[in-house]
Scaffold this motif. Structure first.
Motif, PDB file in Angstrom:
ATOM      1  N   PHE A 129      28.920  30.426  68.145  1.00 35.54           N
ATOM      2  CA  PHE A 129      28.939  31.233  69.371  1.00 35.54           C
ATOM      3  C   PHE A 129      27.592  31.175  70.077  1.00 35.54           C
TER       4      PHE A 129
ATOM      5  N   GLU B  19      28.551  32.879  63.906  1.00 35.60           N
ATOM      6  CA  GLU B  19      27.473  33.277  64.815  1.00 35.60           C
ATOM      7  C   GLU B  19      26.759  32.053  65.383  1.00 35.60           C
TER       8      GLU B  19
ATOM      9  N   TYR C  20      32.011  37.723  71.917  1.00 36.65           N
ATOM     10  CA  TYR C  20      31.241  37.803  70.667  1.00 36.65           C
ATOM     11  C   TYR C  20      30.189  38.916  70.621  1.00 36.65           C
TER      12      TYR C  20
ATOM     13  N   HIS D 207      31.608  40.124  66.863  1.00 40.67           N
ATOM     14  CA  HIS D 207      30.483  40.423  65.970  1.00 40.67           C
ATOM     15  C   HIS D 207      30.569  41.859  65.443  1.00 40.67           C
TER      16      HIS D 207
END
Length: 164
Positions: free
Chosen positions: A104, A101, A15, A25
């Motif tokens: 994660f 987000e 990520y 990301h």
């Protein structure tokens, strides 16, 4: 090096951290909702794969936190790719990215706070696999779909450049 640090390295490579591949990301941060919703000939979209990742990462985080893997109610995996076709706009895409987000980051925190004993503990209702194995496989699952997302992004951007 211990199990926890290996898992954190794998998790963050998926990520946040550049490693062998671009982290999720970074791949998603410049995508517009219309690009995320674009479907290839197989009817896959980045948005649908992100929803699938959110579902499974949230599900396994809940299991990890409660230390319970309930397999009594089967999950139709195809349903985890669902994207509601009506609110396909920038606001909904941003909400989806925020949820991604959050899960994660929540996993990262859960792993940081984990003990080695917790990671070595077997999951009786899940083939007696140890938690570290389940988390490691979740990282592999994430990496697999990150590759799909990257390919879809390249296809979408290539197509849009041809149409310009």
């Amino acid at each position: 090096m211990n199990i926890k640090s290996v898992l954190l390295d794998q998790w963050n490579a998926c990520y946040h951290d550049k490693s062998w591949f671009l982290p999720l990301h970074e791949i998603l941060m410049d995508l517009k909702a219309s690009q995320a919703a674009w479907e290839n000939e197989s009817k896959q979209s980045i948005w649908s794969i992100v929803n699938h990742l959110i579902f499974w990462n949230e599900k396994w985080l809940e299991r990890y936190n409660t230390e319970l893997v309930d397999r009594s109610s089967p999950i139709n995996n195809d349903d985890t790719f669902y994207v509601n076709p009506h609110p396909l706009n920038e606001l909904e895409w941003k909400k989806t990215l925020q949820r991604l987000e959050t899960v994660f980051d929540s996993w990262n925190k859960a792993l940081e706070e984990s003990t080695e004993l917790k990671l070595l503990t077997e999951i009786p209702s899940y083939f007696h696999a140890p938690w570290w194995g389940a988390v490691s496989n979740l990282c592999i699952h994430n990496a697999y779909h990150i590759g799909q997302i990257m390919l879809l992004k390249k296809q979408c951007l290539s197509l849009s450049q041809k149409n310009d």
